[in-house]
Design an enzyme around this catalytic site. Sequence first.
Site, mmCIF file in Angstrom:
data_model
loop_
_atom_site.group_PDB
_atom_site.id
_atom_site.type_symbol
_atom_site.label_atom_id
_atom_site.label_comp_id
_atom_site.label_asym_id
_atom_site.label_seq_id
_atom_site.Cartn_x
_atom_site.Cartn_y
_atom_site.Cartn_z
ATOM 1 N N ASP A 10 -5.678 -12.434 3.281
ATOM 2 C CA ASP A 10 -6.126 -13.339 2.052
ATOM 3 C C ASP A 10 -5.365 -13.864 1.420
ATOM 4 O O ASP A 10 -5.708 -14.774 0.525
ATOM 5 C CB ASP A 10 -7.277 -12.785 1.459
ATOM 6 C CG ASP A 10 -8.735 -12.470 2.141
ATOM 7 O OD1 ASP A 10 -8.954 -13.367 2.726
ATOM 8 O OD2 ASP A 10 -9.394 -11.585 1.981
ATOM 9 N N HIS A 65 -3.648 -2.962 1.827
ATOM 10 C CA HIS A 65 -4.665 -2.848 2.705
ATOM 11 C C HIS A 65 -4.750 -1.430 3.143
ATOM 12 O O HIS A 65 -3.826 -0.641 3.196
ATOM 13 C CB HIS A 65 -4.464 -3.664 4.126
ATOM 14 C CG HIS A 65 -5.618 -3.777 4.900
ATOM 15 N ND1 HIS A 65 -6.338 -2.890 5.768
ATOM 16 C CD2 HIS A 65 -6.466 -4.756 5.001
ATOM 17 C CE1 HIS A 65 -7.440 -3.325 6.147
ATOM 18 N NE2 HIS A 65 -7.378 -4.510 5.575
ATOM 19 N N HIS A 79 -12.525 -6.545 -1.586
ATOM 20 C CA HIS A 79 -12.650 -6.734 -0.111
ATOM 21 C C HIS A 79 -12.706 -8.281 -0.026
ATOM 22 O O HIS A 79 -11.571 -8.796 -0.222
ATOM 23 C CB HIS A 79 -14.145 -6.238 0.144
ATOM 24 C CG HIS A 79 -14.547 -6.319 1.413
ATOM 25 N ND1 HIS A 79 -13.811 -6.170 2.458
ATOM 26 C CD2 HIS A 79 -15.720 -5.840 2.126
ATOM 27 C CE1 HIS A 79 -14.345 -6.301 3.618
ATOM 28 N NE2 HIS A 79 -15.535 -5.876 3.506
HETATM 29 N N1 CMC Z 1 -0.962 -4.296 -6.289
HETATM 30 C C1 CMC Z 1 -0.415 -3.394 -6.905
HETATM 31 N N2 CMC Z 1 -0.431 -2.212 -6.428
HETATM 32 C C2 CMC Z 1 -1.358 -1.838 -5.247
HETATM 33 C C3 CMC Z 1 -2.009 -3.113 -4.696
HETATM 34 C C4 CMC Z 1 -1.596 -4.118 -5.252
HETATM 35 N N3 CMC Z 1 -2.399 -5.116 -4.492
HETATM 36 N N4 CMC Z 1 -2.677 -2.270 -3.590
HETATM 37 C C5 CMC Z 1 -2.391 -0.974 -3.624
HETATM 38 N N5 CMC Z 1 -1.476 -0.669 -4.729
HETATM 39 C C6 CMC Z 1 -1.126 0.540 -5.200
HETATM 40 C C7 CMC Z 1 -2.187 1.520 -5.639
HETATM 41 O O1 CMC Z 1 -2.279 1.471 -7.153
HETATM 42 C C8 CMC Z 1 -1.626 2.945 -5.310
HETATM 43 O O2 CMC Z 1 -0.639 3.216 -6.099
HETATM 44 P P1 CMC Z 1 -0.411 4.814 -6.461
HETATM 45 O O3 CMC Z 1 -0.077 5.454 -5.174
HETATM 46 O O4 CMC Z 1 0.893 4.898 -7.218
HETATM 47 O O5 CMC Z 1 -1.469 5.347 -7.025
HETATM 48 C C9 CMC Z 1 -1.012 2.785 -3.717
HETATM 49 O O6 CMC Z 1 -0.850 1.295 -3.915
HETATM 50 C C10 CMC Z 1 -1.945 2.825 -2.872
HETATM 51 O O7 CMC Z 1 -3.121 2.003 -2.926
HETATM 52 P P2 CMC Z 1 -4.508 2.153 -2.984
HETATM 53 O O8 CMC Z 1 -5.371 1.634 -3.935
HETATM 54 O O9 CMC Z 1 -4.949 3.655 -2.918
HETATM 55 O O10 CMC Z 1 -5.204 1.804 -1.406
HETATM 56 P P3 CMC Z 1 -6.575 1.564 -0.887
HETATM 57 O O11 CMC Z 1 -6.496 1.711 0.513
HETATM 58 O O12 CMC Z 1 -7.700 2.492 -1.552
HETATM 59 O O13 CMC Z 1 -6.953 0.071 -1.478
HETATM 60 C C11 CMC Z 1 -6.960 -2.247 -1.351
HETATM 61 C C12 CMC Z 1 -6.530 -1.023 -0.537
HETATM 62 C C13 CMC Z 1 -6.990 -3.549 -0.445
HETATM 63 C C14 CMC Z 1 -8.376 -2.141 -1.847
HETATM 64 C C15 CMC Z 1 -5.965 -2.626 -2.494
HETATM 65 O O14 CMC Z 1 -4.572 -2.661 -1.635
HETATM 66 C C16 CMC Z 1 -6.309 -3.901 -3.302
HETATM 67 O O15 CMC Z 1 -7.031 -3.622 -4.232
HETATM 68 N N6 CMC Z 1 -5.502 -4.843 -2.975
HETATM 69 C C17 CMC Z 1 -5.825 -6.132 -3.691
HETATM 70 C C18 CMC Z 1 -7.391 -6.799 -3.385
HETATM 71 C C19 CMC Z 1 -7.043 -7.376 -2.003
HETATM 72 O O16 CMC Z 1 -6.071 -8.047 -1.615
HETATM 73 N N7 CMC Z 1 -7.959 -7.275 -0.840
HETATM 74 C C20 CMC Z 1 -8.213 -7.620 0.283
HETATM 75 C C21 CMC Z 1 -7.909 -6.716 1.394
HETATM 76 S S1 CMC Z 1 -7.851 -7.569 3.169
HETATM 77 C C22 CMC Z 1 -9.345 -8.406 3.223
HETATM 78 C C23 CMC Z 1 -10.598 -7.266 3.391
HETATM 79 O O17 CMC Z 1 -10.454 -6.987 4.362
HETATM 80 O O18 CMC Z 1 -11.238 -7.425 2.748
#
Ligand code: CMC
Length: 390
Positions: free
Chosen positions: A329, A271, A228
Amino acid sequence: NGVFTYDPGFMATASCESKITYIDGGQGILLHRGYPIDQLAENADYIELCFLLLNGELPTPAQRDKFENTIRRHTMVHEQLTQFFKGFRRDAHPMAVMCGVVGALSAFYHEAMDISDAYHREVSAHRLIAKMPTIAAMCYKYSIGQPFVYPRNDLSYSENFLHMMFATPCEEYKVNPIFAKAMDRIFMLHADHEQNASTSTVRLAGSTGANPFACIAAGIAALWGPAHGGANEAVLNMLDEIGDDSEENIQRFVDKAKDKKDPFKLMGFGHRVYRNFDPRAKVMKKTCDEVLQELGMADDPQLKIAKRLEEIALEDDYFKERKLYPNVDFYSGIILKAIGIPTNMFTAIFALSRTIGWISHWNEMISNDYKIGRPRQLYTGAPQRDYPAK
Ligand code: CMC
């Protein structure tokens, strides 16, 4: 009737009604009270946005003046609060200190406990908006062993924050207007984002009738995680680790992020809601370019790495198939670094910016009918069994 749906991560559950912020993740649309974020970022400032989020309409010039003056009147913290800092180790993370100190505000404003009174709720909101920059700057000053700098109410909101961060009693600090504008934009782009993890936490805590300061402290705790608000700090650490913008180097990190056996993710990418692009990231990238250009830092090595990393990831099938784009970010950390903000303060700045979103949602909930938040669970533990006879 005992029937409920199982929805881990709340992928498909609306927890409330809200009139504050609208997101269309597929189209990359973000509206605050109906106004697109890019138009607000271009034409308004953070104070105006705070008024809008809290009250539902843009202020008239007279309302804006009154609101701004009210916020200015509340910028100081109770002198007793300065004692709290001394209880923390100097090397504590600013978010650890911030959680504690903001929660401690509950001990100073007894009337805030009466959350049924709209006037008291409004005053608590004003206090929080006004005091968060002061507390954030105090966290920084404490960590570097410098004396706290008192707010200066002749300065704008973002100028005052930079003043409290960087002025010292022995030296006049002249706020660079480019920095102040960029800071204000960063505050705006983080101001609200509907039911994200920290805002949902604030609402859940608030649904028990807890006081607003305690609820915001809960939001700060939820924001801290790297998935986050902690992502902005993690992006800069990642760019540091990548080191240079050579193709092979960047590709190595992209491959690492794709490797399912490796927990590493590209920080600042992806996201839950945006599956097209993050409209905040577009404005942030533009701001980053403008700031670094104006500072004569257009060749900044980290900006180069970030841009090349973005290009490589956006061409990669893994990121395309999963609709992963840079989020808000990805570029904010580079701007903050150019302003001179240390990396461990990035998430604290996100928290101060998001306070208006949290308190607006809390106020909206408390002003309407609401129920205590109480999710159900799927029990997967041991079946009933007898305690062994002794
Ligand atoms: N790098 C590599 N793979 C990724 C990433 C990433 N940054 N983000 C998502 N994926 C993959 C994930 O492993 C999954 O793959 P699969 O379908 O093969 O299992 C797929 O993409 C879908 O992702 P998810 O984890 O199910 O998506 P989510 O909605 O649960 O998580 C997130 C969203 C933001 C937590 C995640 O994208 C992440 O951890 N990003 C990096 C951290 C980040 O930049 N966070 C800031 C968010 S914006 C600021 C805020 O509002 O806080």
